[in-house]
Design an enzyme around this catalytic site. Structure first.
Site, PDB file in Angstrom:
ATOM      1  CG  ASP A  29      52.143  15.189  47.712  1.00 44.37           C
ATOM      2  OD1 ASP A  29      53.214  14.671  48.099  1.00 44.37           O
ATOM      3  OD2 ASP A  29      51.188  15.402  48.468  1.00 44.37           O
ATOM      4  CB  ILE A  30      57.700  15.816  47.295  1.00 47.78           C
ATOM      5  CG1 ILE A  30      59.115  15.577  46.789  1.00 47.78           C
ATOM      6  CG2 ILE A  30      57.552  15.420  48.745  1.00 47.78           C
ATOM      7  CD1 ILE A  30      59.441  16.269  45.507  1.00 47.78           C
ATOM      8  CD  GLU A  88      53.627  15.223  55.653  1.00 44.22           C
ATOM      9  OE1 GLU A  88      54.633  15.610  55.040  1.00 44.22           O
ATOM     10  OE2 GLU A  88      52.902  14.286  55.273  1.00 44.22           O
ATOM     11  CG  HIS A  93      47.865  20.859  51.837  1.00 45.96           C
ATOM     12  ND1 HIS A  93      48.180  21.212  53.124  1.00 45.96           N
ATOM     13  CD2 HIS A  93      47.896  19.511  51.809  1.00 45.96           C
ATOM     14  CE1 HIS A  93      48.406  20.130  53.835  1.00 45.96           C
ATOM     15  NE2 HIS A  93      48.232  19.078  53.067  1.00 45.96           N
TER      16      HIS A  93
HETATM   17  P1  5GP Z   1      48.795  16.328  54.624  1.00 44.88           P
HETATM   18  O1  5GP Z   1      49.156  17.531  55.467  1.00 44.88           O
HETATM   19  O2  5GP Z   1      47.718  16.654  53.627  1.00 44.88           O
HETATM   20  O3  5GP Z   1      48.513  15.123  55.432  1.00 44.88           O
HETATM   21  O4  5GP Z   1      50.094  15.948  53.783  1.00 44.88           O
HETATM   22  C1  5GP Z   1      50.940  16.936  53.274  1.00 44.88           C
HETATM   23  C2  5GP Z   1      51.362  16.562  51.881  1.00 44.88           C
HETATM   24  O5  5GP Z   1      52.372  17.475  51.493  1.00 44.88           O
HETATM   25  C3  5GP Z   1      51.957  15.153  51.761  1.00 44.88           C
HETATM   26  O6  5GP Z   1      51.294  14.447  50.733  1.00 44.88           O
HETATM   27  C4  5GP Z   1      53.411  15.397  51.447  1.00 44.88           C
HETATM   28  O7  5GP Z   1      53.940  14.468  50.529  1.00 44.88           O
HETATM   29  C5  5GP Z   1      53.405  16.792  50.848  1.00 44.88           C
HETATM   30  N1  5GP Z   1      54.635  17.495  51.126  1.00 44.88           N
HETATM   31  C6  5GP Z   1      55.214  17.659  52.329  1.00 44.88           C
HETATM   32  N2  5GP Z   1      56.358  18.368  52.218  1.00 44.88           N
HETATM   33  C7  5GP Z   1      56.480  18.654  50.898  1.00 44.88           C
HETATM   34  C8  5GP Z   1      57.481  19.369  50.150  1.00 44.88           C
HETATM   35  O8  5GP Z   1      58.454  19.871  50.670  1.00 44.88           O
HETATM   36  N3  5GP Z   1      57.285  19.461  48.812  1.00 44.88           N
HETATM   37  C9  5GP Z   1      56.192  18.935  48.192  1.00 44.88           C
HETATM   38  N4  5GP Z   1      56.081  19.074  46.878  1.00 44.88           N
HETATM   39  N5  5GP Z   1      55.236  18.244  48.870  1.00 44.88           N
HETATM   40  C10 5GP Z   1      55.394  18.107  50.203  1.00 44.88           C
END
Ligand code: 5GP
Length: 132
Positions: A29-30, A88, A93
């Site tokens: 995760d970035i 997000e 995931h």
């Molecule tokens: P969620 O959808 O579970 O709320 O969050 C999405 C997760 O994906 C976040 O923790 C965010 O940091 C990660 N994320 C979003 N865009 C990217 C990306 O381009 N690269 C990586 N490695 N992680 C990402």
């Protein structure tokens, strides 16, 4: 349009890869809560985890189990926390997060910042322990 995770899987956007097989892909995760915070995604784009076919749902958990074992060797901790949020990015995931306490998996915590070199080191440190 392809999700950002599909573009990562396809190599169109860089990532710090941990492991992949025919159906699943793991990368850092970035915006990590902890060093080793990893995302596991299905290669077949599906928004909601529980919309995955049964085989893929079982498969992603078994794949995550192997990745979690590697994270735990690389970053010794009480256990690997598992979270599914998905608000997000509309591509299912699983977050795998090394944790010693509840506070470690509080998504309201400020995210850690690592340099590209540090991310590379973390990914290498984990991926060398992945046995698929
Ligand atoms: P969620 O959808 O579970 O709320 O969050 C999405 C997760 O994906 C976040 O923790 C965010 O940091 C990660 N994320 C979003 N865009 C990217 C990306 O381009 N690269 C990586 N490695 N992680 C990402």
């Amino acid at each position: 349009m392809a999700t950002i995770f599909t573009r990562i899987i396809n190599g169109d956007i860089p990532c710090y890869k941990i492991a992949e097989d025919d159906n699943f892909f793991a990368f850092l995760d970035i915006n990590p809560l902890k060093a080793g915070h990893t995302l596991v995604v299905p290669k077949r784009e599906t928004d909601y985890l529980f919309d995955l076919e049964d085989d893929d749902l079982t498969g992603i958990m078994l794949f995550s189990k192997k990745v979690a074992a590697a994270i735990r060797i690389a970053y010794p901790c009480n256990r690997i926390g598992v979270a599914v949020l998905g608000l997000e990015v509309p591509h299912a995931h699983i977050h795998l997060i090394p944790m010693d306490s509840m506070e470690d998996v509080n998504f309201k915590n400020p995210k850690l910042k690592f340099t590209p070199e540090e991310f590379r080191e973390i990914a290498a440190n984990i991926s060398k322990y992945v046995i698929l």
